[in-house]
Design a protein around this motif. Structure first.
Motif, short mmCIF file in Angstrom:
data_model
loop_
_atom_site.label_atom_id
_atom_site.label_comp_id
_atom_site.label_asym_id
_atom_site.label_seq_id
_atom_site.Cartn_x
_atom_site.Cartn_y
_atom_site.Cartn_z
N GLN A 121 0.86 -1.17 0.00
CA GLN A 121 0.00 0.00 0.00
C GLN A 121 0.90 1.22 0.00
OE1 GLN A 121 -2.54 -0.18 3.40
NE2 GLN A 121 -3.16 -2.27 3.01
N PRO A 153 -5.61 4.30 13.48
CA PRO A 153 -6.74 4.68 14.32
C PRO A 153 -6.35 5.82 15.26
CG PRO A 153 -6.31 2.31 14.47
CD PRO A 153 -5.20 2.92 13.68
N GLY A 195 2.09 6.60 4.04
CA GLY A 195 1.75 8.00 4.24
C GLY A 195 2.98 8.87 4.00
N LEU A 222 -3.36 -3.19 8.47
CA LEU A 222 -3.34 -1.81 7.96
C LEU A 222 -2.33 -1.67 6.84
CD1 LEU A 222 -3.74 0.46 11.09
CD2 LEU A 222 -5.46 -0.41 9.51
N PRO A 237 -0.77 4.53 6.45
CA PRO A 237 -1.65 5.62 5.99
C PRO A 237 -2.91 5.85 6.84
CG PRO A 237 -1.72 3.77 4.47
CD PRO A 237 -0.69 3.44 5.49
N SER A 238 -3.49 4.86 7.44
CA SER A 238 -4.77 5.03 8.16
C SER A 238 -4.66 4.48 9.57
CB SER A 238 -5.89 4.30 7.42
OG SER A 238 -6.02 4.81 6.12
#
Length: 140
Positions: free
Chosen positions: A33, A110, A36, A86, A107-108
């Motif tokens: 993925q 919590p 970030g 993730l 990137p994501s």
């Protein structure tokens, strides 16, 4: 030697997994993925030793037998098989085993100042290890 579905990767090598605080950026391996943006302040680096045996103590070559690692993050330490990773981190990059990853590149993440991190190793045959013991990630 071909491994069958009854065989799962041993996480004994993850016993040496730690969270290290540092400065700067550096991802520590390829991901499936897009990570970030590069962190601008202190970072938390997840570091581990790749597993070297299967559950039945048969030797494994992590450079040949592992495909990637899955990194999981939760607000509690209760990881379950229904949790989704993730991010995936390649087990080998440029011919070298990957043994760390900068958590701020996920990137994501919590929300929360204290999270828990765990991971699984995934073999080239797509068999997954059990979760390694969760670690506390203090983001404050």
């Amino acid at each position: 030697m071909k491994r069958f579905t009854a065989m799962r990767i041993l996480l004994g090598g993850f016993a040496a997994m730690t969270l290290l605080a540092g400065c700067g950026g550096g991802g520590g391996g390829e991901t499936s993925q897009a990570p970030g943006p590069a962190p601008s302040g202190p970072v938390s680096v997840l570091a581990w030793t790749p597993p070297t045996t299967y559950n039945d103590n048969v030797a494994m070559d992590p450079e040949r037998d592992l495909e990637y690692y899955e990194i999981y993050v939760r607000q509690d330490a209760n990881f379950t098989d229904s949790d989704q990773p993730l991010i995936q981190v390649a087990a080998v990059a440029a011919g070298t085993p990957v043994t760390e990853f900068t958590l701020e590149l996920i990137p994501s993440v919590p929300p929360g100042s204290q999270l828990y991190v765990s991971m699984k190793a995934v073999g080239v045959d797509q068999q997954k290890s059990a979760f390694m013991a969760p670690l506390v990630w203090d983001r404050s």
